[in-house]
Motif scaffolding. Sequence first.
Motif, short mmCIF file in Angstrom:
data_model
loop_
_atom_site.label_atom_id
_atom_site.label_comp_id
_atom_site.label_asym_id
_atom_site.label_seq_id
_atom_site.Cartn_x
_atom_site.Cartn_y
_atom_site.Cartn_z
N PHE A 1 0.83 -1.20 0.00
CA PHE A 1 0.00 0.00 0.00
C PHE A 1 0.86 1.26 0.00
O PHE A 1 0.58 2.22 -0.72
N GLY A 2 1.92 1.25 0.78
CA GLY A 2 2.81 2.41 0.82
C GLY A 2 3.50 2.65 -0.51
O GLY A 2 3.64 3.80 -0.95
N LEU A 3 3.93 1.60 -1.17
CA LEU A 3 4.58 1.75 -2.47
C LEU A 3 3.60 2.27 -3.53
O LEU A 3 3.95 3.12 -4.35
N ILE A 4 2.37 1.77 -3.51
CA ILE A 4 1.36 2.26 -4.45
C ILE A 4 1.06 3.72 -4.19
O ILE A 4 0.96 4.53 -5.12
N TYR B 1 1.71 6.91 -6.67
CA TYR B 1 0.63 7.82 -7.05
C TYR B 1 1.02 9.27 -6.78
O TYR B 1 0.79 10.15 -7.61
N VAL B 2 1.63 9.53 -5.64
CA VAL B 2 2.04 10.90 -5.30
C VAL B 2 3.10 11.40 -6.28
O VAL B 2 3.02 12.53 -6.77
N ILE B 3 4.07 10.57 -6.58
CA ILE B 3 5.13 10.98 -7.50
C ILE B 3 4.56 11.20 -8.90
O ILE B 3 4.89 12.20 -9.56
N SER B 4 3.70 10.32 -9.37
CA SER B 4 3.13 10.50 -10.70
C SER B 4 2.23 11.74 -10.74
O SER B 4 2.17 12.41 -11.77
N SER B 5 1.55 12.07 -9.65
CA SER B 5 0.72 13.27 -9.62
C SER B 5 1.59 14.52 -9.69
O SER B 5 1.25 15.50 -10.37
N LEU B 6 2.72 14.51 -8.97
CA LEU B 6 3.62 15.66 -9.02
C LEU B 6 4.27 15.81 -10.39
O LEU B 6 4.44 16.94 -10.87
N VAL B 7 4.57 14.73 -11.03
CA VAL B 7 5.14 14.78 -12.38
C VAL B 7 4.09 15.33 -13.36
O VAL B 7 4.41 16.11 -14.26
N ALA B 8 2.83 14.95 -13.19
CA ALA B 8 1.77 15.44 -14.08
C ALA B 8 1.54 16.93 -13.91
O ALA B 8 1.14 17.60 -14.86
#
Length: 57
Positions: free
Chosen positions: A41-44, A48-55
């Motif tokens: 769960f922590g890795l997912i 998600y947080v990293i991909s949101s910041l990249v977007a």
Amino acid sequence: MNANTNEATLTAITTNEAVEATAGTRLAQNSLLSELPGIVFGLITLGYVISSLVALA
């Protein structure tokens, strides 16, 4: 013509009997298994947080 054949043998292979796990080993294995859902769960969430910041960039 003479042919000599020898039966194949596996003399270098030895069998090792399984040694029963100690109490400490069993505790460590059970602890890892109980923590595994939290790690996933922590890795997912981190992904998600990293991909949101990249977007946003």
